[in-house]
Design a protein around this motif. Structure first.
Motif, short mmCIF file in Angstrom:
data_model
loop_
_atom_site.label_atom_id
_atom_site.label_comp_id
_atom_site.label_asym_id
_atom_site.label_seq_id
_atom_site.Cartn_x
_atom_site.Cartn_y
_atom_site.Cartn_z
N UNK A 254 0.91 -1.27 -0.08
CA UNK A 254 -0.01 -0.03 0.11
C UNK A 254 0.84 1.22 -0.16
N UNK A 255 1.79 1.02 0.66
CA UNK A 255 2.66 2.22 0.94
C UNK A 255 3.67 2.71 -0.56
N UNK A 256 4.02 1.57 -1.15
CA UNK A 256 4.42 1.60 -2.52
C UNK A 256 3.43 2.21 -3.58
N UNK A 257 2.23 1.68 -3.38
CA UNK A 257 1.10 2.38 -4.37
C UNK A 257 0.86 3.84 -4.08
N UNK A 258 0.83 3.99 -2.79
CA UNK A 258 0.61 5.53 -2.22
C UNK A 258 1.85 6.42 -2.91
N UNK A 259 2.98 5.87 -2.69
CA UNK A 259 4.27 6.66 -3.02
C UNK A 259 4.31 6.49 -4.75
N UNK A 260 3.74 5.61 -5.38
CA UNK A 260 3.51 5.76 -6.90
C UNK A 260 2.52 6.95 -7.13
N UNK A 262 1.51 9.37 -5.35
CA UNK A 262 1.95 10.82 -4.96
C UNK A 262 3.09 11.29 -5.88
N UNK A 263 4.04 10.04 -6.32
CA UNK A 263 4.87 10.66 -7.57
C UNK A 263 4.12 11.11 -8.74
N UNK A 264 3.34 10.19 -9.02
CA UNK A 264 2.40 10.68 -10.32
C UNK A 264 1.73 12.22 -10.17
N UNK A 265 1.34 12.20 -9.01
CA UNK A 265 0.63 13.67 -8.79
C UNK A 265 1.74 14.76 -8.68
N UNK A 266 2.80 14.50 -7.95
CA UNK A 266 3.92 15.44 -8.02
C UNK A 266 4.38 15.71 -9.59
N UNK A 267 4.39 14.59 -10.34
CA UNK A 267 4.78 14.86 -11.57
C UNK A 267 3.48 15.52 -12.66
#
Length: 320
Positions: A254-260, A262-267
């Motif tokens: 779940x953390x990895x998915x949330x990180x991905x 968040x990364x997509x949103x930041x991108x």
């Protein structure tokens, strides 16, 4: 007696042999009266032991089996006493369930509701459970707003948490204190001697415990019960560890998915910001070109046009 190993009276199999046989009825009455006296309730004079089933090896090995003591007083009050060493997450539900079965079973088909017997559940816990001060708590059915009004006394549940007694000042004149110290497998010889001198029933109970401890067959069943409870604890511990590992793995995923995400949103945000920046730059260049054209039409010299537009000489020359 001093040289013989003293078995743990809190072992539910041994507890049932101590208090749940017809020939140990006096001990059971003594223990019950100590519990009731501790809450200022009426004492009992006689009981009939109920469901005195044979303690077979199969029953002993059953990790979830209940080796409780059931009896009925001469005033038709049903009492269930359970010595619970193992911790159950929902002990109150467990107690209510078995109390409910006894309560419903106290009346037969065709009998009037007035024949329902008062039913009392007594839970002796070798662990802390209730988030309350004190070691002995008794529950009845009271009205929510008028706390002093009790709907009925037909249902009564006691919880006695043995570890909490250790934090209290021992009172040898309190019968329940004496019985709980007798049941403590960590009682010293000096403490036991003091109990025996003070209370004849405790003397009888200790003699019965010594007699049972010397019975080879009884000792084998006692050890089997101890092993069954240890195995149950091991299974619970393994299940808890397995659940923890699964939970941690799921948490990492779940953390990895949330990180991905968040990364997509930041991108996306950075992309939008870069797009806006590029758009502003393009707009500024178009305005500079328009200004340069206007200045050229007015025959303004090259140096002034460069200063006004920030365009290069070559870019301005390309506009001619």
């Amino acid at each position: 007696m001093a040289s013989q190993r003293r078995l743990n009276p809190k072992n539910d199999f041994l507890f049932k042999r101590l208090f749940g046989d017809d020939d140990s009825k006096a001990l059971l009455i003594g223990l019950l009266n100590a519990i009731f006296q501790n809450k200022g309730q009426d004492l009992i004079t006689d009981v009939t032991v109920m469901e005195n089933v044979e303690l077979t090896r199969q029953l002993i090995d059953d990790k979830e089996g209940r080796l409780d003591v059931r009896c009925e007083t001469n005033e038709r009050v049903q009492i269930n006493v359970e010595m619970q060493v193992q911790r159950y997450r929902h002990m109150e539900k467990r107690s209510l369930f078995y109390l409910g079965k006894m309560f419903v079973g106290s009346i037969r088909a065709g009998e009037h509701f007035a024949e329902i017997k008062k039913t009392i559940a007594i839970n002796l816990l070798d662990h802390r459970y209730l988030p309350l001060e004190g070691y002995h708590h008794c529950f009845h059915l009271y009205e929510d707003e008028c706390k002093s009004f009790r709907l009925t006394d037909l249902i009564e549940i006691h919880f006695i948490e043995c570890p909490k007694v250790e934090k209290m000042t021992f009172n040898i004149h309190n019968p329940l204190h004496r019985w709980l110290r007798f049941l403590d497998d960590g009682v010293t010889e000096e403490q036991l001697k003091e109990l025996i001198e003070m209370d004849p029933l405790i003397r009888t109970a200790e003699e019965r415990l010594a007699f049972l401890s010397g019975d080879e067959q009884m000792l084998r069943l006692y050890e089997a019960r101890e092993e069954a409870l240890i195995e149950r604890n091991s299974l619970i511990s393994e299940a808890r560890e397995e659940g923890l590992e699964i939970g941690m793995a799921e948490g990492r995923e779940i953390g990895r998915e949330e990180g991905r995400e968040e990364g997509r949103e930041e991108g996306r945000q950075e992309g939008r910001e870069e797009g806006r920046q590029e758009g502003r730059q393009e707009g500024n260049r178009e305005r500079a070109i328009e200004i340069a054209k206007n200045l050229m039409a007015l025959n303004i010299n090259m140096e002034q046009i460069v200063k006004a537009t920030n365009l290069t000489v070559d870019e301005i020359e390309a506009l001619r």
